[in-house]
Design a protein around this motif. Sequence first.
Motif, PDB file in Angstrom:
ATOM      1  N   VAL A  15     105.336  24.135  36.217  1.00 21.85           N
ATOM      2  CA  VAL A  15     103.900  24.673  36.935  1.00 21.85           C
ATOM      3  C   VAL A  15     103.415  25.591  35.616  1.00 21.85           C
ATOM      4  O   VAL A  15     102.351  25.585  34.914  1.00 21.85           O
ATOM      5  CB  VAL A  15     103.039  25.066  38.043  1.00 21.85           C
ATOM      6  CG1 VAL A  15     101.750  25.733  38.354  1.00 21.85           C
ATOM      7  CG2 VAL A  15     102.884  23.734  38.822  1.00 21.85           C
ATOM      8  N   ALA A  16     104.161  26.815  35.512  1.00 24.88           N
ATOM      9  CA  ALA A  16     104.059  27.625  34.682  1.00 24.88           C
ATOM     10  C   ALA A  16     104.068  27.578  33.568  1.00 24.88           C
ATOM     11  O   ALA A  16     103.319  28.474  32.268  1.00 24.88           O
ATOM     12  CB  ALA A  16     105.013  29.182  35.296  1.00 24.88           C
ATOM     13  N   PHE A  17     105.154  27.011  32.772  1.00 29.48           N
ATOM     14  CA  PHE A  17     105.148  26.661  31.560  1.00 29.48           C
ATOM     15  C   PHE A  17     104.115  25.685  31.230  1.00 29.48           C
ATOM     16  O   PHE A  17     103.301  25.657  29.894  1.00 29.48           O
ATOM     17  CB  PHE A  17     106.166  25.400  31.277  1.00 29.48           C
ATOM     18  CG  PHE A  17     106.209  24.665  30.441  1.00 29.48           C
ATOM     19  CD1 PHE A  17     106.524  25.297  28.679  1.00 29.48           C
ATOM     20  CD2 PHE A  17     106.250  23.132  30.083  1.00 29.48           C
ATOM     21  CE1 PHE A  17     106.961  24.737  27.823  1.00 29.48           C
ATOM     22  CE2 PHE A  17     106.408  22.520  28.514  1.00 29.48           C
ATOM     23  CZ  PHE A  17     107.061  23.273  27.686  1.00 29.48           C
ATOM     24  N   MET A  18     103.301  24.746  31.644  1.00 31.08           N
ATOM     25  CA  MET A  18     101.956  24.150  32.041  1.00 31.08           C
ATOM     26  C   MET A  18     101.218  24.642  31.408  1.00 31.08           C
ATOM     27  O   MET A  18      99.972  24.758  30.274  1.00 31.08           O
ATOM     28  CB  MET A  18     102.464  23.033  32.843  1.00 31.08           C
ATOM     29  CG  MET A  18     102.885  21.859  32.663  1.00 31.08           C
ATOM     30  SD  MET A  18     103.625  20.528  33.842  1.00 31.08           S
ATOM     31  CE  MET A  18     101.401  19.692  33.539  1.00 31.08           C
TER      32      MET A  18
ATOM     33  N   ALA B  97      93.327  30.197  33.373  1.00 32.96           N
ATOM     34  CA  ALA B  97      93.740  29.070  33.506  1.00 32.96           C
ATOM     35  C   ALA B  97      95.153  30.198  34.303  1.00 32.96           C
ATOM     36  O   ALA B  97      96.319  29.407  34.937  1.00 32.96           O
ATOM     37  CB  ALA B  97      94.494  28.645  32.549  1.00 32.96           C
ATOM     38  N   GLU B  98      96.186  30.930  33.468  1.00 34.26           N
ATOM     39  CA  GLU B  98      96.761  31.594  33.299  1.00 34.26           C
ATOM     40  C   GLU B  98      96.904  32.095  35.068  1.00 34.26           C
ATOM     41  O   GLU B  98      98.311  32.350  36.246  1.00 34.26           O
ATOM     42  CB  GLU B  98      97.717  32.915  32.631  1.00 34.26           C
ATOM     43  CG  GLU B  98      97.788  32.273  31.843  1.00 34.26           C
ATOM     44  CD  GLU B  98      99.258  33.041  31.099  1.00 34.26           C
ATOM     45  OE1 GLU B  98      99.826  33.898  31.978  1.00 34.26           O
ATOM     46  OE2 GLU B  98      99.121  33.186  29.844  1.00 34.26           O
ATOM     47  N   TYR B  99      96.079  32.598  35.743  1.00 33.31           N
ATOM     48  CA  TYR B  99      95.451  33.007  37.179  1.00 33.31           C
ATOM     49  C   TYR B  99      95.682  32.068  38.304  1.00 33.31           C
ATOM     50  O   TYR B  99      96.481  32.598  39.116  1.00 33.31           O
ATOM     51  CB  TYR B  99      94.354  33.949  36.954  1.00 33.31           C
ATOM     52  CG  TYR B  99      94.487  34.916  36.468  1.00 33.31           C
ATOM     53  CD1 TYR B  99      94.743  36.580  36.633  1.00 33.31           C
ATOM     54  CD2 TYR B  99      92.798  35.163  35.212  1.00 33.31           C
ATOM     55  CE1 TYR B  99      94.474  37.702  36.378  1.00 33.31           C
ATOM     56  CE2 TYR B  99      93.008  36.338  34.962  1.00 33.31           C
ATOM     57  CZ  TYR B  99      93.742  37.779  35.072  1.00 33.31           C
ATOM     58  OH  TYR B  99      93.681  38.432  34.234  1.00 33.31           O
ATOM     59  N   PHE B 100      95.430  30.797  37.730  1.00 32.99           N
ATOM     60  CA  PHE B 100      95.625  29.496  38.459  1.00 32.99           C
ATOM     61  C   PHE B 100      96.933  29.082  38.811  1.00 32.99           C
ATOM     62  O   PHE B 100      97.261  29.429  39.659  1.00 32.99           O
ATOM     63  CB  PHE B 100      94.813  28.676  38.491  1.00 32.99           C
ATOM     64  CG  PHE B 100      92.807  28.502  38.069  1.00 32.99           C
ATOM     65  CD1 PHE B 100      92.745  28.057  39.140  1.00 32.99           C
ATOM     66  CD2 PHE B 100      92.385  28.602  36.942  1.00 32.99           C
ATOM     67  CE1 PHE B 100      91.369  28.473  38.932  1.00 32.99           C
ATOM     68  CE2 PHE B 100      91.180  28.688  36.924  1.00 32.99           C
ATOM     69  CZ  PHE B 100      90.558  29.148  37.790  1.00 32.99           C
ATOM     70  N   SER B 101      97.762  29.460  37.751  1.00 34.38           N
ATOM     71  CA  SER B 101      99.510  29.440  38.104  1.00 34.38           C
ATOM     72  C   SER B 101      99.516  30.486  38.861  1.00 34.38           C
ATOM     73  O   SER B 101     100.652  29.834  39.618  1.00 34.38           O
ATOM     74  CB  SER B 101     100.081  29.126  36.916  1.00 34.38           C
ATOM     75  OG  SER B 101     101.099  29.438  36.850  1.00 34.38           O
TER      76      SER B 101
END
Length: 307
Positions: free
Chosen positions: A56-59, A79-83
């Motif tokens: 998930v983090a990579f995507m 988007a990183e916060y959602f991860s």
Amino acid sequence: MNKTESKKSAQWLAFWSIPLAIVVLGLKMGAWWVTGSVALLSDGLESIVNVVAAVVAFMVIGYAAKPADAGHPFGHYKAEYFSAVIEGVLIVVAALLIVWEAIPAMLSPRLPDAPALGLGINLLAGVINAVWAWVLISSGRRLRSPALEADGHHILSDVVTSVGVLFGLVLAIATGYAVLDPLLAIIVACNILYQGWKVIARSVDGLMDRAVPADEEEAIKQAIAANAAGSLGVHDLKTRQAGPVIFVDFHMVVPSAMPVREAHDICDCLEDAIRVVHPGARIAIHVEPEGEKAHGIRVKVVEGLNS
């Protein structure tokens, strides 16, 4: 390091988290297979979550690196916060899985088989995780990547689990009290729940446009105060952070007769000074003519800033 290099570094680190998570998962499940320990099984279950979280983090880091477009003019950084939120939820899920496995084992406890081999395998997995967690957390802070930092904290919680499991198994074997195996697993699960809550709280705070830390805001104020010559004052400073990018917004007062070109030059000087403190910062300066009231605030540069 420029913005492009930062993005590539974050993506590279996120990618290598996937094979490392798979290797650690294999080691931990191997340790459970040779011992039959419920604590080692719980540790392995958390590593399954680590693999999913790494993917998930990579995507998400790849998506967050996309340039701004018409639909997202401020970029895709959040988007990183959602991860990171997903990471926190997965940490909580891992803790619940551990409790699910440990409670039945408390009712019929047994000492593990081949404990030395199992502990050795699990120790190797823990060392790999500890090193990689340090790399991700330190790199996440340096690159301002919430997803990398969350992934690092997730792996760090896995390290805590491994230490607790190893301690519990050694104690159980030394004393002969097999119930210590699942009991320690439950205690470790409680710590993992706490770590998951902290990851979720930090991520939600970022989604809510929290201001930059006080020391970073103070550095911005000092940069403005030292480079605003020609203006009459600034006020209403606002900051926020979205992933690796800092957004800075404030009002600048100039003499009403000042030409637009001179005011623009002052703005350029201020933007350059702020970007020395925060490279890549997105800055918006609202220029106001002298005498115009804005929120009833008027502060000279030499006196400081009032936000």
